[in-house]
Design an enzyme around this catalytic site. Structure first.
Site, PDB file in Angstrom:
ATOM      1  N   LYS A   1     -97.670 -22.219  20.254  1.00 14.65           N
ATOM      2  CA  LYS A   1     -96.751 -21.235  19.682  1.00 14.65           C
ATOM      3  C   LYS A   1     -96.300 -21.740  18.310  1.00 14.65           C
ATOM      4  CE  LYS A   1     -93.176 -18.444  21.872  1.00 14.65           C
ATOM      5  NZ  LYS A   1     -93.670 -17.130  21.555  1.00 14.65           N
TER       6      LYS A   1
HETATM    7  C1  LIG Z   1     -98.384 -14.496  20.601  1.00 20.31           C
HETATM    8  C2  LIG Z   1     -97.774 -14.416  21.953  1.00 20.31           C
HETATM    9  N1  LIG Z   1     -98.551 -14.089  22.999  1.00 20.31           N
HETATM   10  C3  LIG Z   1     -98.053 -13.991  24.247  1.00 20.31           C
HETATM   11  C4  LIG Z   1     -96.712 -14.215  24.500  1.00 20.31           C
HETATM   12  C5  LIG Z   1     -96.215 -14.160  25.895  1.00 20.31           C
HETATM   13  O1  LIG Z   1     -96.100 -15.467  26.410  1.00 20.31           O
HETATM   14  P1  LIG Z   1     -94.975 -15.880  27.438  1.00 20.31           P
HETATM   15  O2  LIG Z   1     -95.199 -15.071  28.651  1.00 20.31           O
HETATM   16  O3  LIG Z   1     -95.201 -17.328  27.692  1.00 20.31           O
HETATM   17  O4  LIG Z   1     -93.668 -15.588  26.814  1.00 20.31           O
HETATM   18  C6  LIG Z   1     -95.864 -14.518  23.436  1.00 20.31           C
HETATM   19  C7  LIG Z   1     -94.436 -14.695  23.655  1.00 20.31           C
HETATM   20  O5  LIG Z   1     -93.927 -15.694  23.856  1.00 20.31           O
HETATM   21  C8  LIG Z   1     -96.408 -14.646  22.139  1.00 20.31           C
HETATM   22  O6  LIG Z   1     -95.632 -14.961  21.102  1.00 20.31           O
END
Ligand SMILES: Cc1ncc(COP(=O)(O)O)c(C=O)c1O
Length: 302
Positions: A152
């Site tokens: 992230k």
């Molecule tokens: C690019 C991206 N994809 C997917 C997600 C979903 O991931 P998560 O379920 O871990 O929040 C997020 C959000 O956090 C994101 O920023």
């Protein structure tokens, strides 16, 4: 509002870094996004899978040569402490953020430049619609060998923001990005699930998407609790148009049904039955209604 910065809780306005920081100039940083859910008693707040979020953040920092600055257990405790200090008794979003605070000119990655901030904000719904209209973006998702979407990383969100802006400009609620080779990667901040002939289908993170905690949770709930089949495999663009049901998921989006893709209705354009069952199950678990899944939740108030 109290915010954590480098070892202390300060007023939000005092939680600052220099305009010269590499974190600002080059987007060198990474972050987490964690939800706390108000329980049925109207007081308790349950933090969803904090240990997993902290572990992912640590992996993201390692990938881009930053450092968490505290150990994982400490970070999980700081998240809870932040919510206590802010007297939180509502649905909440917590953002731990690690950035490079070095003010030197060139874009260099160095663990010792890391600074850790954690802030929170009230958040009920991230996408304020019962079902969203999505498009396939003309922007491609950042690739694993350029800016890894698996982590992230702050700078990678320019890619998300470009796709969202294009979607909004064209009258859609959200964008789905494809990989460079044309497979479905993910939404700007959500994972994608399809339902085809009763089977849930979602692309794995090797298809240039974040290692998602909501997605992993939904796979567990679907297979173990609802007896559904899940296939994690590459998904072609045109499968989006064949889907019986579709939803986006993520910490912010939770489970958000998709009404149409590129103006083609998904099913009859209404949230499908499997989507609704899984969404309801997820929200019940997140709000602490199932003792069997309480291990996923950390209570803020004792
Ligand atoms: C690019 C991206 N994809 C997917 C997600 C979903 O991931 P998560 O379920 O871990 O929040 C997020 C959000 O956090 C994101 O920023």
């Amino acid at each position: 509002m109290a915010t954590y910065l480098d070892g202390q809780f300060v007023d939000d306005a005092d939680a600052t870094v220099s305009v010269r920081a590499r974190g600002l100039n080059y987007g060198i940083g990474c972050f987490g996004g964690i939800r706390g859910y108000l329980a049925d008693d109207g007081k308790q707040v349950l933090v969803f899978r904090v240990t997993d979020h902290v572990r992912r953040l640590e992996r993201s920092t390692r990938l881009i040569h930053l450092s968490l600055t505290v150990d994982r257990d400490q970070l999980a405790r700081l998240v809870v402490e932040l919510l206590r200090r802010n007297d939180v008794h509502h649905d909440v979003y917590v953002r731990p953020l690690v950035v490079s605070a070095s003010t030197e000119l060139s874009p260099v990655l160095r663990e010792e430049d890391s600074r850790l901030a954690i802030y929170c904000l009230p958040l009920r719904r991230y996408m304020d619609k019962d079902a969203v209209k999505v498009c396939v973006s003309s922007w491609r998702r950042v690739g694993d060998n350029s800016i890894p979407a698996r982590a992230k990383a702050t700078g990678a969100y320019i890619n998300s923001a470009l796709a969202r802006r294009e979607a909004f400009d064209n009258g859609f609620d959200e964008a789905i990005l494809l990989t460079e080779s044309g497979h479905v990667a993910e939404g700007s901040a959500e994972h994608v699930f399809l339902v085809r002939d009763g089977v849930l289908v979602t692309p794995p993170s090797s298809e240039d998407n974040l290692e998602g905690i909501t997605r992993r949770s939904l796979v567990t709930l679907a297979t173990e609790d609802l007896g559904l089949r899940v296939e994690e495999r590459p998904v072609g663009r045109t499968e989006l148009y064949y889907a019986d049901e579709m939803f986006l998921c993520g910490t912010g989006a939770e489970v958000t049904p998709v009404a149409s893709v590129d103006r083609r209705p998904v099913g009859d354009g209404k949230p499908g039955p499997i989507t609704v069952r899984l969404r309801d199950r997820f929200l019940d678990v997140a709000r602490g209604k199932d003792p069997a899944r309480r291990a996923w939740l950390t209570p803020v108030w004792t």
